[in-house]
Design an enzyme around this catalytic site. Structure first.
Site, mmCIF file in Angstrom:
data_model
loop_
_atom_site.group_PDB
_atom_site.id
_atom_site.type_symbol
_atom_site.label_atom_id
_atom_site.label_comp_id
_atom_site.label_asym_id
_atom_site.label_seq_id
_atom_site.Cartn_x
_atom_site.Cartn_y
_atom_site.Cartn_z
ATOM 1 N N LYS A 226 0.879 -1.170 0.000
ATOM 2 C CA LYS A 226 0.000 0.000 0.000
ATOM 3 C C LYS A 226 0.914 1.217 0.000
ATOM 4 O O LYS A 226 1.567 1.517 0.993
ATOM 5 C CB LYS A 226 -0.922 0.015 1.213
ATOM 6 N N GLY B 1 -8.012 9.877 9.058
ATOM 7 C CA GLY B 1 -8.363 10.021 10.461
ATOM 8 C C GLY B 1 -9.360 11.115 10.778
ATOM 9 O O GLY B 1 -9.688 11.321 11.949
ATOM 10 N N ALA C 214 -9.363 6.160 3.545
ATOM 11 C CA ALA C 214 -9.166 7.353 4.380
ATOM 12 C C ALA C 214 -10.427 8.189 4.502
ATOM 13 O O ALA C 214 -11.172 8.380 3.544
ATOM 14 C CB ALA C 214 -8.029 8.229 3.850
ATOM 15 N N GLY C 215 -10.652 8.667 5.734
ATOM 16 C CA GLY C 215 -11.715 9.623 6.011
ATOM 17 C C GLY C 215 -13.052 9.036 6.393
ATOM 18 O O GLY C 215 -13.958 9.759 6.797
ATOM 19 N N ASN D 18 -9.416 2.518 9.363
ATOM 20 C CA ASN D 18 -8.706 2.159 10.584
ATOM 21 C C ASN D 18 -9.284 2.896 11.787
ATOM 22 O O ASN D 18 -9.838 2.306 12.714
ATOM 23 C CB ASN D 18 -7.213 2.465 10.405
#
Length: 298
Positions: free
Chosen positions: A137, A198, A225-226, A247
């Site tokens: 990644k 995040g 992401a986000g 995550n």
């Protein structure tokens, strides 16, 4: 004079193969009865066949045990690991890697924390030696405040890593042209951001994401992401994206294990809705019960 079509436009990328996942012993006689929810469809990415469309990150969990339980609750078959972060932990890193491997998930190492193409290339080679996988990644950050990917350094690193035999999963912008360049460089999957890493803001630019999906119909796309809540994940899958990677939304929840399960259900629902065909939105009301030809009782 029209330019020659790019490889990806000419159909180098076959449509993601979808087929019902069969259970052991299924036959025409004992197949799943009508009316029950269909089983997960399989799909292929990076040379692997998966049933889960949930890629889960492994950073920031309250404890190793909660991380392991969350992975299992999510049903994720691919988890990301930050090599730079784990190497900083010294001897504890091997325990962490063993814990993740026990879940049976495939490891997708990342180059988080890299700000130049050279850094990312070096870290990718270290990851391949350590984890024995060509998957990487690829993250090359261009801005320290938004953690926005640097499209120029990302393309430079991608070009070299593809030549070196890697299967590159690039964390990229939702810009069509820069995504096309990554495909030209040899990527077979793209991971455009939904919002800053995040931030939990969800899909800030659905229009750009829809454009990517429409213009790159045969390319596996995962929103990365986000994503802040299960509704964001469901939205991405309903738009036709092949999966999501997240995550913080799980790791920072009050109960990460239950949140992992919530995301798994949302992702499954979103994909099922996309495959079933979502009704088009209307500007005006459309009665669901026909009234023409029936007497009106007062």
């Amino acid at each position: 004079m029209n330019a020659a079509p790019r490889d990806w436009e000419a159909g180098r990328f076959a449509q993601v193969k979808e087929e019902p996942a069969k259970r052991a012993g299924d036959t025409e006689q004992n197949a799943r009865p009508p009316g029950l929810a269909p089983e997960a469809s399989t799909w292929q990415i990076g040379g692997r066949t998966l049933t889960s469309r949930f890629f889960l990150g492994t950073a920031g969990y309250p404890s190793p045990q909660i991380l392991q339980d969350a992975i299992r609750a999510s049903g994720a078959q691919v988890v990301t690991v930050g090599l730079r972060r784990q190497l900083a932990q010294g001897s504890e890193a091997s325990d962490f890697f063993s814990l993740v491997r026990e879940t049976g998930a495939h490891l997708l190492p990342n180059t988080a924390g890299c700000h130049t193409a050279r850094e990312a290339i070096t870290l990718a080679h270290m990851a391949r030696e350590l984890f024995d996988t060509p998957w990487i990644k690829l993250e090359v950050i261009g801005d320290a405040h938004t953690l926005q990917p640097d499209p120029f350094a990302l393309l430079e690193a991608t070009t070299q890593l593809v030549k070196d035999g890697f299967t590159v999963f690039p964390y990229c912008l939702d810009d069509l042209v820069s995504c096309q360049r990554l495909l030209d460089a040899g990527c077979t999957v793209l991971m455009p951001w939904g919002a800053p890493i995040g931030s939990g803001q969800g899909l800030l630019n659905p229009s750009a994401l829809r454009t990517l999906r429409a213009r790159l119909p045969g390319v596996p796309l995962l929103v990365d992401a986000g994503i802040g809540s299960p509704k964001d994940a469901a939205q991405a899958l309903q738009m036709g994206f092949d999966g999501v990677l997240l995550n913080s939304a799980v790791a920072h929840a009050h109960d990460p294990v239950r949140m992992a399960r919530a995301f798994a259900l949302a992702i499954e629902a979103g994909r099922l809705a996309f495959e079933a065909g979502i009704m088009p939105a209307q500007d005006m009301a459309v009665p669901s019960t026909p009234v023409a030809g029936y007497p009106i009782l007062l």
